[in-house]
Design a protein around this motif. Structure first.
Motif, mmCIF file in Angstrom:
data_model
loop_
_atom_site.group_PDB
_atom_site.id
_atom_site.type_symbol
_atom_site.label_atom_id
_atom_site.label_comp_id
_atom_site.label_asym_id
_atom_site.label_seq_id
_atom_site.Cartn_x
_atom_site.Cartn_y
_atom_site.Cartn_z
ATOM 1 N N CYS A 42 0.825 -1.215 0.000
ATOM 2 C CA CYS A 42 0.000 0.000 0.000
ATOM 3 C C CYS A 42 0.856 1.262 0.000
ATOM 4 C CB CYS A 42 -0.920 0.026 1.219
ATOM 5 S SG CYS A 42 -2.114 -1.322 1.290
ATOM 6 N N ASP A 43 2.046 1.173 0.548
ATOM 7 C CA ASP A 43 2.911 2.347 0.663
ATOM 8 C C ASP A 43 3.280 2.943 -0.696
ATOM 9 O OD1 ASP A 43 2.811 2.224 3.411
ATOM 10 O OD2 ASP A 43 4.686 1.106 3.602
ATOM 11 N N ALA A 44 3.254 2.123 -1.731
ATOM 12 C CA ALA A 44 3.596 2.607 -3.067
ATOM 13 C C ALA A 44 2.435 3.380 -3.699
ATOM 14 C CB ALA A 44 3.971 1.429 -3.959
ATOM 15 N N MET A 45 1.265 3.267 -3.109
ATOM 16 C CA MET A 45 0.081 3.938 -3.657
ATOM 17 C C MET A 45 -0.051 5.347 -3.102
ATOM 18 S SD MET A 45 -2.615 0.840 -3.427
ATOM 19 C CE MET A 45 -2.356 -0.687 -4.297
ATOM 20 N N LYS A 46 -0.972 6.092 -3.716
ATOM 21 C CA LYS A 46 -1.189 7.471 -3.276
ATOM 22 C C LYS A 46 -2.673 7.730 -3.062
ATOM 23 C CE LYS A 46 2.797 9.279 -5.629
ATOM 24 N NZ LYS A 46 3.551 10.455 -5.729
ATOM 25 N N ASP A 47 -2.944 8.786 -2.337
ATOM 26 C CA ASP A 47 -4.290 9.305 -2.121
ATOM 27 C C ASP A 47 -5.237 8.239 -1.573
ATOM 28 O OD1 ASP A 47 -3.379 11.807 -3.083
ATOM 29 O OD2 ASP A 47 -3.759 11.173 -5.146
ATOM 30 N N ASN A 48 -6.464 8.222 -2.094
ATOM 31 C CA ASN A 48 -7.481 7.322 -1.560
ATOM 32 C C ASN A 48 -7.197 5.859 -1.887
ATOM 33 O OD1 ASN A 48 -9.897 7.198 0.030
ATOM 34 N ND2 ASN A 48 -10.927 6.492 -1.831
ATOM 35 N N ALA A 49 -6.507 5.604 -2.998
ATOM 36 C CA ALA A 49 -6.169 4.223 -3.337
ATOM 37 C C ALA A 49 -5.329 3.604 -2.220
ATOM 38 C CB ALA A 49 -5.411 4.163 -4.661
ATOM 39 N N LYS A 50 -4.448 4.399 -1.637
ATOM 40 C CA LYS A 50 -3.625 3.939 -0.522
ATOM 41 C C LYS A 50 -4.497 3.662 0.702
ATOM 42 C CE LYS A 50 0.461 5.166 2.181
ATOM 43 N NZ LYS A 50 1.595 6.100 2.304
ATOM 44 N N ASP A 51 -5.434 4.569 0.964
ATOM 45 C CA ASP A 51 -6.332 4.390 2.105
ATOM 46 C C ASP A 51 -7.177 3.123 1.947
ATOM 47 O OD1 ASP A 51 -5.332 6.781 3.072
ATOM 48 O OD2 ASP A 51 -7.060 7.965 2.401
ATOM 49 N N VAL A 52 -7.709 2.913 0.748
ATOM 50 C CA VAL A 52 -8.512 1.714 0.476
ATOM 51 C C VAL A 52 -7.662 0.465 0.664
ATOM 52 C CG1 VAL A 52 -9.737 0.417 -1.323
ATOM 53 C CG2 VAL A 52 -10.144 2.877 -1.070
ATOM 54 N N CYS A 53 -6.467 0.502 0.139
ATOM 55 C CA CYS A 53 -5.549 -0.636 0.267
ATOM 56 C C CYS A 53 -5.276 -0.963 1.735
ATOM 57 C CB CYS A 53 -4.243 -0.323 -0.474
ATOM 58 S SG CYS A 53 -3.014 -1.645 -0.417
ATOM 59 N N GLN A 54 -5.042 0.070 2.530
ATOM 60 C CA GLN A 54 -4.766 -0.138 3.952
ATOM 61 C C GLN A 54 -5.976 -0.718 4.679
ATOM 62 O OE1 GLN A 54 -3.378 3.800 4.979
ATOM 63 N NE2 GLN A 54 -1.238 3.236 4.677
ATOM 64 N N LYS A 55 -7.177 -0.240 4.332
ATOM 65 C CA LYS A 55 -8.398 -0.783 4.945
ATOM 66 C C LYS A 55 -8.580 -2.246 4.554
ATOM 67 C CE LYS A 55 -10.203 2.928 6.949
ATOM 68 N NZ LYS A 55 -10.484 3.065 8.345
ATOM 69 N N GLU A 56 -8.296 -2.560 3.287
ATOM 70 C CA GLU A 56 -8.408 -3.944 2.828
ATOM 71 C C GLU A 56 -7.407 -4.839 3.559
ATOM 72 O OE1 GLU A 56 -7.882 -3.437 -1.399
ATOM 73 O OE2 GLU A 56 -10.049 -3.375 -1.747
ATOM 74 N N ALA A 57 -6.176 -4.353 3.705
ATOM 75 C CA ALA A 57 -5.144 -5.138 4.383
ATOM 76 C C ALA A 57 -5.516 -5.391 5.840
ATOM 77 C CB ALA A 57 -3.796 -4.411 4.292
ATOM 78 N N LYS A 58 -5.974 -4.359 6.525
ATOM 79 C CA LYS A 58 -6.347 -4.495 7.940
ATOM 80 C C LYS A 58 -7.573 -5.394 8.077
ATOM 81 C CE LYS A 58 -5.644 -3.671 12.217
ATOM 82 N NZ LYS A 58 -4.495 -4.318 12.865
ATOM 83 N N GLY A 59 -8.541 -5.216 7.204
ATOM 84 C CA GLY A 59 -9.736 -6.051 7.240
ATOM 85 C C GLY A 59 -9.403 -7.510 6.996
#
Length: 140
Positions: free
Chosen positions: A46-63
């Motif tokens: 997720c760290d390679a992503m930016k903006d909301n795509a990064k936020d979505v990725c982080q939520k998916e990873a945590k979920g």
């Protein structure tokens, strides 16, 4: 349709968990370490992503991590409580990701998106509550 799929998923999870033999403590520990390593790896991507795509990725990873941990608990010590916790984590993860994806929209579209995410979450919670009541009735 979503309701039926969710109920089927919840029922199959409960059934499979009760059918499978409990894990040993060493298997549990190894599986837990794998879940944590998978989460760290997913979060790093997720760290390679930016903006909301990064936020979505982080939520998916945590979920995904939270659902995997709940599945692991159900496999290690199968119980109705762990099955409910697993179902709750799935609903929560789905809601958090859906809500985060709504941030890509604006105005009425965003409001409708958030409203749908909340409605889906409410339906998931109602399904879990119904599952709990059904189990209580069958136990009597």
């Amino acid at each position: 349709m979503k309701k039926h799929l969710l109920m089927l998923a919840l029922a199959s999870t409960c059934f499979m968990a009760t059918q499978a033999g409990a894990m040993t403590k060493d298997e549990y520990k190894a599986a837990k370490e794998k879940v944590e390593a998978d989460y760290k790896s997913a979060k790093a991507q997720c760290d390679a992503m930016k903006d909301n795509a990064k936020d979505v990725c982080q939520k998916e990873a945590k979920g995904t991590e939270n659902v995997a941990k709940a599945e692991l608990e159900q496999q290690y010590k199968p119980s109705d409580a762990h099955a409910r916790k697993l179902a709750e984590e799935k609903v929560k993860a789905t809601y958090e990701v859906a809500k985060e994806k709504c941030d890509d929209q604006s105005g009425d579209a965003k409001a409708a998106c958030v409203k749908q995410a909340k409605a889906d979450e409410a339906q998931g919670k109602a399904d879990i509550k119904a599952m709990k009541k059904t189990k209580t009735k069958t136990a009597m």
